[in-house]
Write a protein that holds these residues in place. Structure first.
Motif, short mmCIF file in Angstrom:
data_model
loop_
_atom_site.label_atom_id
_atom_site.label_comp_id
_atom_site.label_asym_id
_atom_site.label_seq_id
_atom_site.Cartn_x
_atom_site.Cartn_y
_atom_site.Cartn_z
N PRO A 144 -38.31 40.05 -39.19
CA PRO A 144 -39.19 41.14 -38.76
C PRO A 144 -40.07 41.68 -39.88
CG PRO A 144 -36.99 41.47 -37.88
CD PRO A 144 -36.89 40.33 -38.85
N VAL A 145 -39.60 41.59 -41.13
CA VAL A 145 -40.41 42.06 -42.25
C VAL A 145 -41.62 41.13 -42.45
CG1 VAL A 145 -40.44 42.49 -44.74
CG2 VAL A 145 -38.46 43.16 -43.38
N THR A 146 -41.40 39.82 -42.43
CA THR A 146 -42.51 38.89 -42.62
C THR A 146 -43.53 38.99 -41.48
OG1 THR A 146 -41.32 37.09 -41.51
CG2 THR A 146 -41.02 37.30 -43.86
N VAL A 147 -43.04 39.13 -40.25
CA VAL A 147 -43.97 39.28 -39.12
C VAL A 147 -44.71 40.60 -39.23
CG1 VAL A 147 -44.13 39.50 -36.61
CG2 VAL A 147 -42.60 37.80 -37.62
N GLY A 148 -44.01 41.66 -39.63
CA GLY A 148 -44.63 42.98 -39.72
C GLY A 148 -45.72 43.05 -40.76
N PHE A 149 -45.45 42.56 -41.98
CA PHE A 149 -46.49 42.67 -43.00
C PHE A 149 -47.62 41.66 -42.76
CE2 PHE A 149 -44.04 39.54 -45.65
CZ PHE A 149 -45.08 38.69 -45.99
N THR A 150 -47.32 40.52 -42.14
CA THR A 150 -48.38 39.58 -41.82
C THR A 150 -49.32 40.16 -40.77
OG1 THR A 150 -46.92 37.71 -42.30
CG2 THR A 150 -48.88 37.25 -41.02
N ALA A 151 -48.76 40.79 -39.74
CA ALA A 151 -49.59 41.44 -38.72
C ALA A 151 -50.38 42.60 -39.32
CB ALA A 151 -48.72 41.92 -37.57
N GLY A 152 -49.76 43.35 -40.21
CA GLY A 152 -50.47 44.45 -40.86
C GLY A 152 -51.63 43.97 -41.70
N ILE A 153 -51.42 42.88 -42.43
CA ILE A 153 -52.50 42.30 -43.23
C ILE A 153 -53.64 41.84 -42.32
CG2 ILE A 153 -53.10 40.32 -44.69
CD1 ILE A 153 -50.28 40.57 -45.89
N LEU A 401 -41.86 47.61 -36.87
CA LEU A 401 -42.87 48.66 -36.80
C LEU A 401 -43.00 49.41 -38.11
CD1 LEU A 401 -42.22 50.06 -33.21
CD2 LEU A 401 -44.11 48.63 -33.98
N ALA A 402 -41.89 49.66 -38.79
CA ALA A 402 -41.96 50.35 -40.08
C ALA A 402 -42.76 49.53 -41.08
CB ALA A 402 -40.55 50.61 -40.61
N THR A 403 -42.48 48.23 -41.14
CA THR A 403 -43.21 47.35 -42.07
C THR A 403 -44.68 47.29 -41.69
OG1 THR A 403 -41.21 46.00 -42.31
CG2 THR A 403 -43.28 45.05 -43.07
N GLY A 419 -39.29 47.80 -45.36
CA GLY A 419 -38.82 46.91 -44.30
C GLY A 419 -37.58 46.14 -44.72
N PHE A 420 -37.58 45.65 -45.96
CA PHE A 420 -36.41 44.93 -46.46
C PHE A 420 -35.20 45.84 -46.52
CE2 PHE A 420 -33.67 43.25 -49.81
CZ PHE A 420 -33.54 41.93 -49.41
N ALA A 421 -35.40 47.09 -46.99
CA ALA A 421 -34.29 48.03 -47.07
C ALA A 421 -33.73 48.34 -45.68
CB ALA A 421 -34.74 49.32 -47.76
N GLY A 423 -33.97 46.42 -43.06
CA GLY A 423 -33.31 45.21 -42.60
C GLY A 423 -31.91 45.06 -43.19
N ALA A 424 -31.78 45.41 -44.48
CA ALA A 424 -30.47 45.34 -45.12
C ALA A 424 -29.49 46.34 -44.50
CB ALA A 424 -30.61 45.59 -46.62
N VAL A 425 -29.98 47.57 -44.24
CA VAL A 425 -29.12 48.58 -43.61
C VAL A 425 -28.70 48.12 -42.22
CG1 VAL A 425 -29.09 50.92 -42.69
CG2 VAL A 425 -30.07 50.50 -44.94
N LEU A 426 -29.64 47.54 -41.48
CA LEU A 426 -29.32 47.04 -40.14
C LEU A 426 -28.26 45.94 -40.21
CD1 LEU A 426 -29.96 46.97 -37.09
CD2 LEU A 426 -31.78 45.33 -37.60
N PHE A 427 -28.41 45.04 -41.19
CA PHE A 427 -27.42 43.97 -41.36
C PHE A 427 -26.05 44.54 -41.70
CE2 PHE A 427 -25.15 41.27 -44.42
CZ PHE A 427 -24.92 40.16 -43.62
#
Length: 583
Positions: A144-153, A401-403, A419-421, A423-427
């Motif tokens: 989700p982080v890679t998709v989020g920042f790619t879409a944001g870019i 969405l956050a990313t 986003g990474f943080a 994701g880590a908390v979610l994991f």
């Protein structure tokens, strides 16, 4: 086990050598055998990628706030080094659309000299990351982080091209922030140039049509050439590379170190870190995509070192950031590339284009290059993946969405880190939910389903061997996310018990936090005169527990629950297991 299988197992688990980690794929390809047919395939693939890269390199440079020639320097020098030293057979390096935001902001804050210095510093960081073997872990960035920042870019790239798409004239400098940019462009709508809009629309139409009906044709190059011909033939009042930048040079500049001072280095340090982080992510993602398309495997740490050297080389020649490029790498593979020589030839062809056709670049309308980047943004937005993640789970949607929102409205680096943080908390949350503790399990020799349907009979407390003995089975990874909940259960040991057993047979991993929790429980039980037995612990888990004080006389280790119960009751046991502690 046979000798052959033993050797295979040892080979699988031994540490890789330095050569295995950092040998460029170019050397690997030569060792495997490289013939004339392979060279012809690489020659054609390199030419194909160069045709695609020529307009894109200039468009990305312009959108990044620098002159178009710097994009070409980046593709020629950086792209050559990436293929020469890289750990992927098919990686194509050069300027990337993902860097437009970062480079533009850095150029606005610190000038072009600041961009070049940050690029060189990023190269040093990437080399260090490669030799520290960090490349192995970058692949763990949540999807989700890679998709989020790619879409944001993609959204930011689209917004950055609105001015040239419409030929809008602004009375002041165009803001770099997203909302102020849109406000400024809205205020300049009365200056829209119909000719620029028409050229942009023509370019997008040509690219889209060729992608659908002639996908093997170089649609981007054809669209840009056609737009230049139409603009020149009709003498349209549209801004071109020549009118804004005066054209591009016909040769590479002499290498030179960037302007350096300690104050300047401190100022661009955050930008250099952002460059290095994004270059690492983009290049390794591209290498993974190439592996998926070809069935090959890249050397991630070797790739990071190559990216670092490529960024230093690009900076020496006045270029901007270099990274691996997913679209151009995929084009390289589809064109039939056989090895890294295709990427090196792509850079050579770009250099030849500069030497021969540089004067013609002056006629390229900026509206056409803006249209190219709009198509790039649309392609890279990963719209389907974005929608899928929004529907998959609330956790993935929050990370996505956050990313995405932080990337668009705040900062790319901030978006990735937050986003990474998250994701880590979610994991951690999900892993903690999977970790459990089972109390007062029936202590029988064969703990298995005992009815005809294979279902476990409901537990009867009367089956317990001794009411003065408690048995806890921990299942799943016992780590800091679950330590508090399980620790509170174990800490509830009361007076009057003779002993209790904690079974670790189903615990694959235990961290220092969990080991410390059990250490406190062992100390409390020892003070109360309650005997603690640890059973089923693997060697790694046992070492961690011993390190944190879970050792005799506070605790005893036994191989099985049955062995521990026999010791508690004073019953004779068949033999002492190697997992039992001495004495």
């Amino acid at each position: 086990m046979s000798i052959t299988s033993e050797r295979a197992a040892l080979h699988q688990f031994r540490q890789p050598t330095f050569t295995e980690l950092y040998l460029p794929k170019l050397v690997t390809v030569w060792r495997e055998g490289y013939g004339l047919a392979d060279f012809r395939a690489d020659l054609f693939a390199g030419l194909t990628v160069a045709i695609v890269a020529l307009p894109l390199s200039m468009a990305i440079a312009i959108a990044s706030g620098v002159t178009p020639d710097r994009g070409l320097y980046t593709a020629v020098v950086g792209g050559f080094i990436v293929s020469l030293l890289g750990g992927s057979r098919f990686q194509i390096g050069g300027p990337a659309g993902a860097f437009i935001v970062l480079v533009a902001v850095t150029a606005e804050r610190h000038g072009v000299d600041g961009v070049i210095l940050a690029t060189m510093m990023a190269g040093l960081f990437l080399i260090a990351a490669g030799f520290l073997r960090i490349g192995t872990y970058i692949k763990f960035i949540p999807y989700p982080v890679t998709v989020g920042f790619t879409a944001g870019i993609a959204v930011i790239i689209f917004a950055s091209q609105l001015r040239d798409l419409g030929g809008i004239t602004l009375s002041a400098k165009e803001p770099s922030e997203f909302i102020p940019k849109l406000v400024a462009l809205a205020g300049g709508l009365h200056t829209v140039n119909p000719s620029a809009v028409a050229i942009a629309a023509l370019s997008i139409l040509v690219i889209a049509a060729l992608r659908r009906w002639r996908p093997s044709w170089p649609g981007i190059l054809i669209a840009v050439v056609l737009a230049a011909v139409v603009t020149s033939a009709l003498s349209l009042p549209v801004e071109t590379i020549g009118t804004r930048f005066g054209g591009i040079p016909r040769e590479l500049p002499s290498p030179a170190l960037p302007v350096f001072s300690l104050e300047k280095a401190k100022a661009v340090l955050p930008d250099a870190i952002a460059f290095a982080l994004l270059a690492a992510i983009e290049s390794l993602l591209s290498a993974v995509v190439a592996d998926g398309m070809t069935g090959r495997r890249h050397r991630s740490n070797c790739e990071l070192v190559a990216q670092g050297v490529a960024n230093i080389g690009s900076a020496l020649f006045g270029g901007i950031c270099v990274t691996g490029l997913i679209a151009r790498t995929a084009t390289n593979i589809r064109a039939g590339a056989m090895g890294p020589l295709a990427g090196m030839l792509h850079s050579v062809f770009l250099l030849l284009f500069m030497l021969v056709a540089a004067p013609l670049a002056s006629y390229i309308p900026l509206a056409a290059l803006a249209a190219v980047l709009v198509v790039v943004a649309w392609t890279m937005a990963e719209k389907q993946e974005f929608a899928t993640l929004l529907r998959s789970s609330w956790g993935d949607a929050v990370v996505l969405l956050a990313t995405f929102l932080l990337t668009v409205f705040r900062d790319l680096t901030e978006g990735i880190l937050v986003g990474f943080a998250l994701g880590a908390v979610l994991f951690i949350h999900r892993m903690a939910e999977m970790t459990g503790i089972e109390e007062r399990s029936p202590l029988v020799v064969a703990d298995r389903p005992d009815d005809g349907n294979g279902e476990r009979v409901p537990y009867d407390p009367a089956l317990a061997v001794d009411r003065d003995v408690l048995v806890y089975r921990i299942t799943g990874a016992f780590f800091f996310g679950a330590a508090s909940a399980i620790g509170s259960v174990l800490d509830g040991v009361t007076d009057g018990r003779k002993a209790f057993v904690v079974d670790f047979a189903a615990v694959p991993f235990l961290d220092s936090t969990a080991a410390n929790v059990l250490g406190r429980v062992a100390a409390k039980a020892h003070r109360q005169g309650i005997r603690l037995f640890v059973t089923g612990a693997s060697p790694a888990v046992r070492r961690a527990l011993l390190t944190h004080g879970v050792s005799p006389p506070r605790a005893r280790y036994r191989a099985t629950i049955e062995r521990a119960v026999a010791d508690i009751k004073g019953a004779p046991a068949a033999s002492v297991s190697v997992a039992d502690d001495a004495g």
